[in-house]
Motif scaffolding. Structure first.
Motif, PDB file in Angstrom:
ATOM      1  N   VAL A  64      51.891  20.424  64.969  1.00 34.61           N
ATOM      2  CA  VAL A  64      53.087  21.294  66.151  1.00 34.61           C
ATOM      3  C   VAL A  64      54.090  21.626  64.717  1.00 34.61           C
ATOM      4  O   VAL A  64      54.282  20.680  63.916  1.00 34.61           O
ATOM      5  N   GLY A  65      54.946  22.425  64.370  1.00 31.40           N
ATOM      6  CA  GLY A  65      56.090  23.167  63.723  1.00 31.40           C
ATOM      7  C   GLY A  65      55.515  23.460  61.827  1.00 31.40           C
ATOM      8  O   GLY A  65      55.197  24.863  62.456  1.00 31.40           O
ATOM      9  N   LYS A  80      52.481  19.376  55.116  1.00 30.99           N
ATOM     10  CA  LYS A  80      53.068  20.941  54.806  1.00 30.99           C
ATOM     11  C   LYS A  80      54.983  21.493  54.749  1.00 30.99           C
ATOM     12  O   LYS A  80      55.648  22.411  54.286  1.00 30.99           O
ATOM     13  N   GLY A  81      55.263  20.482  55.694  1.00 33.44           N
ATOM     14  CA  GLY A  81      56.993  20.798  55.988  1.00 33.44           C
ATOM     15  C   GLY A  81      56.836  19.895  57.764  1.00 33.44           C
ATOM     16  O   GLY A  81      56.196  19.086  58.120  1.00 33.44           O
ATOM     17  N   PRO A  82      57.619  19.717  57.658  1.00 34.18           N
ATOM     18  CA  PRO A  82      58.261  18.637  58.862  1.00 34.18           C
ATOM     19  C   PRO A  82      57.651  18.839  60.255  1.00 34.18           C
ATOM     20  O   PRO A  82      57.736  20.088  60.541  1.00 34.18           O
ATOM     21  N   THR A 117      56.259  14.109  59.013  1.00 33.29           N
ATOM     22  CA  THR A 117      57.129  13.770  57.550  1.00 33.29           C
ATOM     23  C   THR A 117      56.593  13.597  56.385  1.00 33.29           C
ATOM     24  O   THR A 117      57.170  13.438  55.007  1.00 33.29           O
ATOM     25  N   ALA A 118      55.473  12.587  56.263  1.00 30.56           N
ATOM     26  CA  ALA A 118      54.960  11.837  55.291  1.00 30.56           C
ATOM     27  C   ALA A 118      53.372  11.548  55.502  1.00 30.56           C
ATOM     28  O   ALA A 118      53.095  11.947  56.774  1.00 30.56           O
TER      29      ALA A 118
END
Length: 195
Positions: free
Chosen positions: A144-145, A178-180, A127-128
């Motif tokens: 992943v994600g 680029k996102g969680p 997340t960071a």
């Protein structure tokens, strides 16, 4: 540094014929199921049942998508494995079965030939910004994600399920999400007798 794109992964049948697996990377290049030193793959598991047996292989399994499975490895109490669980290591040559908890799953498999290569797998929340310093002979980073931006000269990026490959002499890598999402960091260590 090398980036493997998810669109280029090879899809092949399971060893026991019960489904298909998506091969991310294998060593040596082009190795089959009986002669790899290491192999990283994802499998879509649609039904409960036995795992393929791999003589002389150590495995680590993680759930990427779906509710999860209950893994029955001979000699151990059944273990519930979900997408929130830590990666689970077990020998690939003892009887193992899985029962789906609530529908199909996608899992991540890391397999290494015992006596030739050892591995470790780290599941990291993404997340960071994360910095990765390669300490293994080969380090693979699976996004992943969400994907990731790499702080490189050409501002490379990883898409979802793309894999970054680093070698021991690669510089520290900075990744920005680029996102969680999650990162799976896989360290592969060639054992001294096989260098």
């Amino acid at each position: 540094m090398r980036i493997l794109r998810a669109a280029d992964y090879r899809v092949m049948p399971w060893k026991n014929g019960g489904g298909t697996t998506t091969e991310i990377a294998v060593s040596p290049d082009g190795a089959g199921l009986d002669d790899f030193d290491w192999r990283i793959s994802m499998a879509r598991v649609e039904t409960s049942g036995p795992f393929s047996s791999f003589a002389g292989v150590d495995r680590t399994l993680s759930v990427l998508e779906g509710e999860g499975i209950v893994l029955d490895v001979a000699g151990r109490p059944p273990l519930r494995l979900t997408s929130a669980s830590a990666p689970l290591a077990f020998p690939g040559d003892i009887p193992t079965g899985a029962a789906l908890i609530g529908g199909p799953i996608t899992d991540l498999n890391i397999m290494t030939r015992r006596g030739r290569v050892a591995h470790e797998v780290e599941r990291r929340s993404f997340t960071a910004e994360i910095r990765i310093t390669p300490r293994a002979d080969t380090t693979l980073v699976l996004a992943v994600g969400a994907g990731a931006t790499l702080f490189t000269d050409d501002a490379s990026s990883l898409g979802p399920l793309d894999t970054l490959i680093l070698h021991r002499d690669s510089p520290e890598m900075r990744l920005q999400p680029k996102g969680p999402g999650l990162l799976f960091v896989i360290g592969l260590h060639r054992l001294a007798a096989n260098r």
